[in-house]
Every structure is written in C-alpha cells, then in structure tokens.
Scaffold this motif. Structure first.
Motif, PDB file in Angstrom:
ATOM      1  N   CYS A   1      -4.978 -34.443 -33.819  1.00  0.00           N
ATOM      2  CA  CYS A   1      -4.721 -33.826 -35.161  1.00  0.00           C
ATOM      3  C   CYS A   1      -3.887 -32.330 -34.648  1.00  0.00           C
ATOM      4  CB  CYS A   1      -6.291 -33.377 -35.314  1.00  0.00           C
ATOM      5  SG  CYS A   1      -7.139 -34.746 -36.067  1.00  0.00           S
ATOM      6  N   ASP A   2      -3.423 -32.708 -33.676  1.00  0.00           N
ATOM      7  CA  ASP A   2      -2.695 -31.218 -33.223  1.00  0.00           C
ATOM      8  C   ASP A   2      -1.119 -31.410 -33.920  1.00  0.00           C
ATOM      9  OD1 ASP A   2      -4.361 -29.719 -31.834  1.00  0.00           O
ATOM     10  OD2 ASP A   2      -3.740 -30.717 -30.062  1.00  0.00           O
ATOM     11  N   LYS A   3      -0.389 -30.407 -34.427  1.00  0.00           N
ATOM     12  CA  LYS A   3       0.782 -30.209 -34.849  1.00  0.00           C
ATOM     13  C   LYS A   3       1.886 -30.909 -33.890  1.00  0.00           C
ATOM     14  CE  LYS A   3       0.145 -26.527 -37.968  1.00  0.00           C
ATOM     15  NZ  LYS A   3       0.896 -25.060 -38.450  1.00  0.00           N
TER      16      LYS A   3
ATOM     17  N   VAL B   1       2.594 -29.285 -30.418  1.00  0.00           N
ATOM     18  CA  VAL B   1       1.657 -29.093 -29.515  1.00  0.00           C
ATOM     19  C   VAL B   1       1.262 -30.571 -28.818  1.00  0.00           C
ATOM     20  CG1 VAL B   1      -0.827 -28.920 -29.227  1.00  0.00           C
ATOM     21  CG2 VAL B   1       0.412 -27.416 -30.826  1.00  0.00           C
ATOM     22  N   THR B   2       1.419 -31.632 -29.637  1.00  0.00           N
ATOM     23  CA  THR B   2       1.185 -33.036 -29.332  1.00  0.00           C
ATOM     24  C   THR B   2       2.339 -33.258 -28.160  1.00  0.00           C
ATOM     25  OG1 THR B   2       0.001 -33.945 -31.189  1.00  0.00           O
ATOM     26  CG2 THR B   2       1.023 -35.382 -29.799  1.00  0.00           C
ATOM     27  N   THR B   3       3.688 -32.948 -28.622  1.00  0.00           N
ATOM     28  CA  THR B   3       4.798 -33.256 -27.394  1.00  0.00           C
ATOM     29  C   THR B   3       4.448 -32.706 -26.224  1.00  0.00           C
ATOM     30  OG1 THR B   3       6.252 -33.267 -29.313  1.00  0.00           O
ATOM     31  CG2 THR B   3       7.162 -33.098 -27.376  1.00  0.00           C
ATOM     32  N   LYS B   4       3.789 -31.617 -25.971  1.00  0.00           N
ATOM     33  CA  LYS B   4       3.513 -30.793 -24.598  1.00  0.00           C
ATOM     34  C   LYS B   4       2.680 -31.597 -23.963  1.00  0.00           C
ATOM     35  CE  LYS B   4       5.067 -26.442 -26.488  1.00  0.00           C
ATOM     36  NZ  LYS B   4       4.619 -24.826 -26.591  1.00  0.00           N
ATOM     37  N   VAL B   5       1.559 -32.260 -24.632  1.00  0.00           N
ATOM     38  CA  VAL B   5       0.450 -32.822 -23.689  1.00  0.00           C
ATOM     39  C   VAL B   5       0.604 -34.395 -23.724  1.00  0.00           C
ATOM     40  CG1 VAL B   5      -0.997 -31.031 -24.441  1.00  0.00           C
ATOM     41  CG2 VAL B   5      -0.956 -32.918 -25.724  1.00  0.00           C
TER      42      VAL B   5
ATOM     43  N   ARG C   1      -5.190 -33.172 -21.035  1.00  0.00           N
ATOM     44  CA  ARG C   1      -4.430 -32.108 -21.718  1.00  0.00           C
ATOM     45  C   ARG C   1      -4.399 -32.535 -23.158  1.00  0.00           C
ATOM     46  NH1 ARG C   1       1.585 -31.850 -19.322  1.00  0.00           N
ATOM     47  NH2 ARG C   1       1.513 -30.050 -20.690  1.00  0.00           N
ATOM     48  N   CYS C   2      -4.811 -33.695 -23.531  1.00  0.00           N
ATOM     49  CA  CYS C   2      -5.030 -33.862 -25.083  1.00  0.00           C
ATOM     50  C   CYS C   2      -6.446 -33.818 -25.203  1.00  0.00           C
ATOM     51  CB  CYS C   2      -4.291 -35.186 -25.297  1.00  0.00           C
ATOM     52  SG  CYS C   2      -4.606 -35.790 -27.276  1.00  0.00           S
ATOM     53  N   VAL C   3      -6.824 -33.107 -26.122  1.00  0.00           N
ATOM     54  CA  VAL C   3      -8.310 -32.869 -26.206  1.00  0.00           C
ATOM     55  C   VAL C   3      -8.920 -34.091 -27.318  1.00  0.00           C
ATOM     56  CG1 VAL C   3      -8.504 -30.345 -25.900  1.00  0.00           C
ATOM     57  CG2 VAL C   3      -8.017 -31.407 -28.286  1.00  0.00           C
ATOM     58  N   TYR C   4      -7.825 -34.640 -27.814  1.00  0.00           N
ATOM     59  CA  TYR C   4      -8.461 -35.722 -28.669  1.00  0.00           C
ATOM     60  C   TYR C   4      -8.415 -37.149 -27.906  1.00  0.00           C
ATOM     61  CZ  TYR C   4      -7.411 -32.147 -32.219  1.00  0.00           C
ATOM     62  OH  TYR C   4      -7.254 -31.197 -33.033  1.00  0.00           O
ATOM     63  N   GLY C   5      -7.663 -37.350 -26.806  1.00  0.00           N
ATOM     64  CA  GLY C   5      -7.306 -38.585 -26.067  1.00  0.00           C
ATOM     65  C   GLY C   5      -8.727 -39.167 -25.407  1.00  0.00           C
TER      66      GLY C   5
ATOM     67  N   LYS D   1       3.225 -37.814 -24.078  1.00  0.00           N
ATOM     68  CA  LYS D   1       4.734 -38.397 -24.452  1.00  0.00           C
ATOM     69  C   LYS D   1       4.895 -39.576 -25.566  1.00  0.00           C
ATOM     70  CE  LYS D   1       6.053 -38.007 -19.608  1.00  0.00           C
ATOM     71  NZ  LYS D   1       6.392 -38.990 -18.379  1.00  0.00           N
ATOM     72  N   THR D   2       3.644 -40.012 -25.785  1.00  0.00           N
ATOM     73  CA  THR D   2       3.456 -40.864 -27.083  1.00  0.00           C
ATOM     74  C   THR D   2       2.801 -40.570 -28.109  1.00  0.00           C
ATOM     75  OG1 THR D   2       1.849 -42.064 -26.068  1.00  0.00           O
ATOM     76  CG2 THR D   2       4.087 -42.858 -25.427  1.00  0.00           C
ATOM     77  N   GLY D   3       2.108 -39.286 -28.097  1.00  0.00           N
ATOM     78  CA  GLY D   3       1.220 -38.830 -29.141  1.00  0.00           C
ATOM     79  C   GLY D   3       1.996 -38.936 -30.538  1.00  0.00           C
ATOM     80  N   CYS D   4       1.397 -39.077 -31.568  1.00  0.00           N
ATOM     81  CA  CYS D   4       1.985 -39.102 -32.951  1.00  0.00           C
ATOM     82  C   CYS D   4       2.230 -37.729 -33.349  1.00  0.00           C
ATOM     83  CB  CYS D   4       0.997 -39.806 -34.156  1.00  0.00           C
ATOM     84  SG  CYS D   4       1.615 -39.700 -35.860  1.00  0.00           S
ATOM     85  N   ILE D   5       3.692 -37.383 -33.779  1.00  0.00           N
ATOM     86  CA  ILE D   5       3.699 -36.177 -34.069  1.00  0.00           C
ATOM     87  C   ILE D   5       3.871 -35.727 -35.479  1.00  0.00           C
ATOM     88  CG2 ILE D   5       5.055 -35.508 -31.933  1.00  0.00           C
ATOM     89  CD1 ILE D   5       7.643 -36.384 -33.337  1.00  0.00           C
ATOM     90  N   GLY D   6       3.488 -36.694 -36.424  1.00  0.00           N
ATOM     91  CA  GLY D   6       3.600 -36.512 -37.757  1.00  0.00           C
ATOM     92  C   GLY D   6       4.903 -36.348 -38.334  1.00  0.00           C
ATOM     93  N   CYS D   7       5.861 -36.994 -37.773  1.00  0.00           N
ATOM     94  CA  CYS D   7       7.094 -36.890 -38.254  1.00  0.00           C
ATOM     95  C   CYS D   7       7.493 -37.647 -39.754  1.00  0.00           C
ATOM     96  CB  CYS D   7       8.198 -37.396 -37.437  1.00  0.00           C
ATOM     97  SG  CYS D   7       8.224 -39.056 -37.111  1.00  0.00           S
ATOM     98  N   MET D   8       6.667 -38.467 -40.047  1.00  0.00           N
ATOM     99  CA  MET D   8       6.807 -39.410 -41.418  1.00  0.00           C
ATOM    100  C   MET D   8       7.593 -40.275 -41.718  1.00  0.00           C
ATOM    101  SD  MET D   8       5.493 -36.054 -44.112  1.00  0.00           S
ATOM    102  CE  MET D   8       5.077 -37.243 -45.391  1.00  0.00           C
TER     103      MET D   8
END
Length: 262
Positions: free
Chosen positions: A201-203, A206-210, A136-140, A212-219
C-alpha cells in the motif's frame, strides 16, 4: 452379614431405579434426528473448515436438507461431493466453480531483502510482532510458512522466501487465509484471468526502494485494460474477476512484471 446384604441390595436397587429413569429420560427428551441432514452429512468430507459459509459440516448438511443452502459450496469435497449430494436430495447440482488460494505477493529473496536479522520463534505470527516482520517490505510474505503448516493438503510451499500455492492440490478450505498475519492470501475461483501478485500500500517511490517487482500504482494496466477490470486503490492494482477477460494486455504493459495471467 445381613447388614452387608441389605446394603448391597439397597445400592443395587438404587442403581436399577436410576438406570430406568435415565432410559425413560433419553426416550422422552430425545432430540428428533433429521435423517436427510444425517445422510447429507455422511457425504461431506468432515473438514469443518467453514469455507461453505456455515459453522461446519453439520451446519451445512442441515441447511442443505432444509433447502437453506446451495449445492456445491463445499470446496473441500469438490464437484464429486456436490454431485452426490444433488443426487441424494434430488436437486440440480448446477455448475460447479472450483476455487483455490492465491498469494498476493511475489516478494522472493531475489527481488527484496531483509531489513533485519531475526532469531526468534520461526513463525510468521511471531516475526510479525517485530515491526511487522523482518522484510524491507512490511506488506510482503514473511516466509516462515504459517500458511503451509495450516494446509492439510500439502498445497503450499515456501520457495525463495515466499509462499507458493499448487492450485491442483488446493482444496480452498481457507486455513491458509486465517494463518497469514499479513492477509496476503485469498480464496478465489479458478478461472482464466489476471492477478496482481502484490499487496503493498506504499507509494511507488517507497515500493521501488524495497522490492524490484512491487506494484507502484502507475496505472498503465488500467489504461491498457479494455474491459475496465483493473482499478488502482491504496497505491496498487486490483483485478475484478467478473470483468477480466484474461487478454493479457495488462501484464504486457506492467513495468514491474507483477501481473500474471492464470
């Protein structure tokens, strides 16, 4: 009979002449051997991986013998090889910094799912041709283990669908880096510091949907870092190893728990 004897003598004579010519040519056109480079080459492991930045062990040995390279660039040989070469050349080996591969993805099967069933050739490079992989994550991490197959030292395994590096076994040859079609692996110094195990590199939405632990860039990590070692680029965090003090504050505030302290 005389004709047969004459033919044999002619062929034998021609062979003798050609042999003498070749022997003389090997002497006159011989390439001078750099004995220092040859001695250094014998100390190198012969992996020819190019991790040192040269074409292979021969190129690195020649550069070392001529003063065109630093001692300690052979990651496969490690500190022992560096010390031996330094002693051979009468140089100071300096401080050796061990390196190891790192997988910037923690997309195991329990945190992300497959988007489609795949029944093709069981390699990451083959699955990559189908919409960038079946995850589901095209970067993973695709998880078929091209990196593990490329590793000659048995330092990479596939656990729960994601590649994991045993840093004690890793020789930092870089073969896994070249084998990963998603470019998730890097070779970095083995030092105490933080690392972001995500390459999405998704926002954030989008990352949250694919995953559970992907970085969401929250800073949050950038605000918590007092040394300015973390920046957010392309919607995910990056750590500057030169600035990181491994204080662990970034890992504490990360809501996705994707930052680890090594």
């Amino acid at each position: 009979m005389n004709e047969i004897l004459a033919a044999a003598l002619l062929v034998g004579g021609l062979g003798l002449i050609v042999g003498v010519v070749l022997a003389l040519a090997s002497v006159f056109f011989a390439v001078p051997v750099d004995e220092r480079a040859q001695a250094v080459r014998e100390k190198l492991p012969g992996a020819n991986c190019g991790a040192c930045g040269f074409s292979g062990c021969d190129g690195y040995a020649s550069a070392l013998a001529n003063g065109g390279a630093k001692v300690g660039l052979c990651t496969v040989g490690g500190k022992e090889t560096a010390d031996e070469i330094a002693a051979l050349l009468g140089l100071d080996g300096g401080e050796y910094v061990r390196k190891a591969a790192m997988v910037h993805c923690h997309g195991t099967e329990n945190v992300t799912k497959k988007a489609a069933a795949y029944q093709g050739i069981q390699t990451c490079s083959a699955a990559m041709q189908l919409y960038g992989g079946m995850g589901r994550c095209v970067y993973g991490c695709i998880g078929f283990g091209d990196c593990a197959a490329a590793c000659e030292y048995g330092s990479i395994t596939i656990n729960d669908g994601a590649a994991v590096v045993d840093r004690e076994k890793c020789r930092a040859c870089g073969a896994c880096v070249d084998a990963c079609p998603h470019g998730l692996i890097s070779v970095e110094p083995v030092t105490s510091r933080a690392a972001v195990l995500c390459s999405s590199c998704d926002k954030g939405g989008v990352t949250t949907k694919v995953c559970k632990t992907g970085c969401i860039g929250c800073m949050r990590c950038t605000k918590a870092c007092e040394s300015g070692a973390i920046t957010v680029k392309d919607n995910h965090a990056h750590v500057d190893p030169e600035k990181c003090t491994a204080c662990g504050k970034c890992a504490e505030v990360c809501p996705r728990k994707i930052i680890r302290i090594f």
